[in-house]
Enzyme design. Structure first.
Site, mmCIF file in Angstrom:
data_model
loop_
_atom_site.group_PDB
_atom_site.id
_atom_site.type_symbol
_atom_site.label_atom_id
_atom_site.label_comp_id
_atom_site.label_asym_id
_atom_site.label_seq_id
_atom_site.Cartn_x
_atom_site.Cartn_y
_atom_site.Cartn_z
ATOM 1 N N ASN A 198 0.868 -1.176 0.000
ATOM 2 C CA ASN A 198 0.000 0.000 0.000
ATOM 3 C C ASN A 198 0.908 1.231 0.000
ATOM 4 O O ASN A 198 1.492 1.572 1.018
ATOM 5 C CB ASN A 198 -0.878 -0.047 1.260
ATOM 6 C CG ASN A 198 -1.701 1.214 1.453
ATOM 7 O OD1 ASN A 198 -1.785 2.061 0.563
ATOM 8 N ND2 ASN A 198 -2.310 1.333 2.621
ATOM 9 N N LYS B 78 0.055 4.221 -0.248
ATOM 10 C CA LYS B 78 -0.610 5.399 0.340
ATOM 11 C C LYS B 78 -0.383 6.611 -0.580
ATOM 12 O O LYS B 78 -0.311 6.446 -1.790
ATOM 13 C CB LYS B 78 -0.112 5.629 1.771
ATOM 14 C CG LYS B 78 -0.204 4.338 2.600
ATOM 15 C CD LYS B 78 -0.045 4.556 4.072
ATOM 16 C CE LYS B 78 -0.187 3.217 4.785
ATOM 17 N NZ LYS B 78 -0.134 3.322 6.233
ATOM 18 N N HIS C 30 -9.527 0.999 4.963
ATOM 19 C CA HIS C 30 -8.257 1.220 5.679
ATOM 20 C C HIS C 30 -8.517 2.160 6.856
ATOM 21 O O HIS C 30 -9.340 3.069 6.753
ATOM 22 C CB HIS C 30 -7.215 1.818 4.727
ATOM 23 C CG HIS C 30 -5.845 1.826 5.319
ATOM 24 N ND1 HIS C 30 -5.458 2.773 6.246
ATOM 25 C CD2 HIS C 30 -4.790 1.000 5.156
ATOM 26 C CE1 HIS C 30 -4.217 2.513 6.621
ATOM 27 N NE2 HIS C 30 -3.785 1.448 5.967
ATOM 28 N N GLU D 120 -6.952 4.588 7.904
ATOM 29 C CA GLU D 120 -6.751 6.012 7.565
ATOM 30 C C GLU D 120 -7.982 6.581 6.870
ATOM 31 O O GLU D 120 -8.215 7.791 6.888
ATOM 32 C CB GLU D 120 -5.476 6.162 6.713
ATOM 33 C CG GLU D 120 -4.232 5.970 7.570
ATOM 34 C CD GLU D 120 -3.004 5.484 6.825
ATOM 35 O OE1 GLU D 120 -2.963 5.572 5.586
ATOM 36 O OE2 GLU D 120 -2.073 5.007 7.513
ATOM 37 N N GLU E 161 -5.292 -4.953 10.645
ATOM 38 C CA GLU E 161 -4.286 -3.926 10.844
ATOM 39 C C GLU E 161 -4.577 -3.155 12.131
ATOM 40 O O GLU E 161 -5.393 -2.218 12.131
ATOM 41 C CB GLU E 161 -4.305 -2.939 9.668
ATOM 42 C CG GLU E 161 -4.009 -3.581 8.328
ATOM 43 C CD GLU E 161 -3.475 -2.547 7.343
ATOM 44 O OE1 GLU E 161 -2.352 -2.722 6.874
ATOM 45 O OE2 GLU E 161 -4.177 -1.560 7.073
ATOM 46 N N GLY F 234 2.582 2.204 10.762
ATOM 47 C CA GLY F 234 3.569 3.274 10.621
ATOM 48 C C GLY F 234 4.288 3.632 11.914
ATOM 49 O O GLY F 234 4.962 4.649 11.982
ATOM 50 N N SER G 17 3.445 -2.171 10.281
ATOM 51 C CA SER G 17 4.890 -2.251 10.547
ATOM 52 C C SER G 17 5.518 -3.590 10.169
ATOM 53 O O SER G 17 6.430 -4.057 10.838
ATOM 54 C CB SER G 17 5.188 -1.892 12.012
ATOM 55 O OG SER G 17 4.812 -0.547 12.270
HETATM 56 P P1 PGA Z 1 2.871 0.277 7.572
HETATM 57 O O1 PGA Z 1 1.390 0.473 6.993
HETATM 58 O O2 PGA Z 1 3.402 -1.015 6.982
HETATM 59 O O3 PGA Z 1 3.640 1.484 7.084
HETATM 60 O O4 PGA Z 1 2.767 0.205 9.047
HETATM 61 C C1 PGA Z 1 0.529 -0.607 6.812
HETATM 62 C C2 PGA Z 1 -0.794 -0.144 6.263
HETATM 63 O O5 PGA Z 1 -1.280 0.930 6.658
HETATM 64 O O6 PGA Z 1 -1.389 -0.828 5.404
#
Ligand code: PGA
Length: 247
Positions: A11, A13, A95, A97, A165, A171, A210
């Protein structure tokens, strides 16, 4: 029933311009023998070019979100049909976010999943608890309720995956213990079987938050983990390949 084919999806983003496609091509070039299906989900502006660049490779291209409607007066939004037309095969939906930043409820996510299916896109539906919810020992309750609310009946018989997640692991460099991941994945599997019967056993349950080359092997081999949804570490071909190679 055979176990689901693992899926490792990147992803990106809101990262990436045309020059970044070199990383996607690097993934395609470096991909050796793997049991996994591999996908890259770049920003919408790059879907068409990524699909063209990856055409001769097994690496699939996905979107990061879509609108539930097929067309109309929705300034700035992208329909599932548009992503499919641009060459996407999958789409990430729900997601955290999007849930947190745009107030997407389970019902909105479910409507988007129906839109994805209508357009022939395979949905990757994200669920996950916040740190407060985990501390209050509500992780299982929150996640299974998101699964029930975000997965419409229309998914019966269709290809899809669920990504667990934990919001606090995205992140941040923090990850749950393997036992915590397994506990949630087992609960998600039970909810999927409750919803879809035997078909609920065919969906891969990805872990996200992560994931990096150094922790991928342990996570990917945990019980009921059928792949990963990778953010930051999917931006560089070398890191993403390191994760795929850990399977
Ligand atoms: P990350 O994000 O691997 O940077 O923690 C995962 C995600 O949001 O899908």
């Amino acid at each position: 029933m055979t176990s689901p084919t693992p899926l490792i999806a990147g992803n990106w983003k809101m990262n990436g311009v045309a020059a970044s496609l070199i990383e996607a091509q690097g993934v395609a070039a470096g991909l050796g023998e793997t049991k996994a299906r591999v996908a890259i989900c770049p920003p919408a502006t790059l879907v068409e070019r990524a699909a063209a660049a990856l055409k001769a490779s097994p690496v699939l291209v996905g979107g990061q979100d879509c609108r539930a409607e097929a067309s109309g007066a929705f300034t700035g939004d992208v329909a599932a049909e548009m992503l499919a037309d641009a060459g996407a095969r999958l789409v990430i939906l729900g997601h955290s976010e999007r849930r947190a930043g745009y107030g997407e409820s389970d019902a909105v996510v479910a409507a988007k999943v129906e839109a994805a299916l209508r357009a022939g896109l395979e949905p990757i539906v994200c669920v996950g608890e916040t740190l407060e919810e985990r501390k209050a020992e509500k992780a299982l309750e929150v996640v299974t309720s998101q699964v029930r609310g975000s997965l419409p009946a229309a998914l019966a018989g269709q290809a899809f995956s669920v990504a667990y997640e934990p919001v606090w692991a995205i992140g941040t460099g923090l990850t749950p213990t393997t036992a915590e991941i397994e506990e949630v994945h087992v609960a998600i599997r039970a909810a999927l079987v409750e919803l879809f019967g035997d078909h609920g056993k065919s969906a891969a349950i990805l872990y996200g938050g992560s994931v990096k080359p150094s922790n991928a092997a342990e996570i990917l081999h945990a019980r009921e983990v059928g792949g990963a949804l990778v953010g930051g570490a999917s931006l560089k071909a070398e890191d993403f390949l390191g994760i795929i190679g850990a399977l």
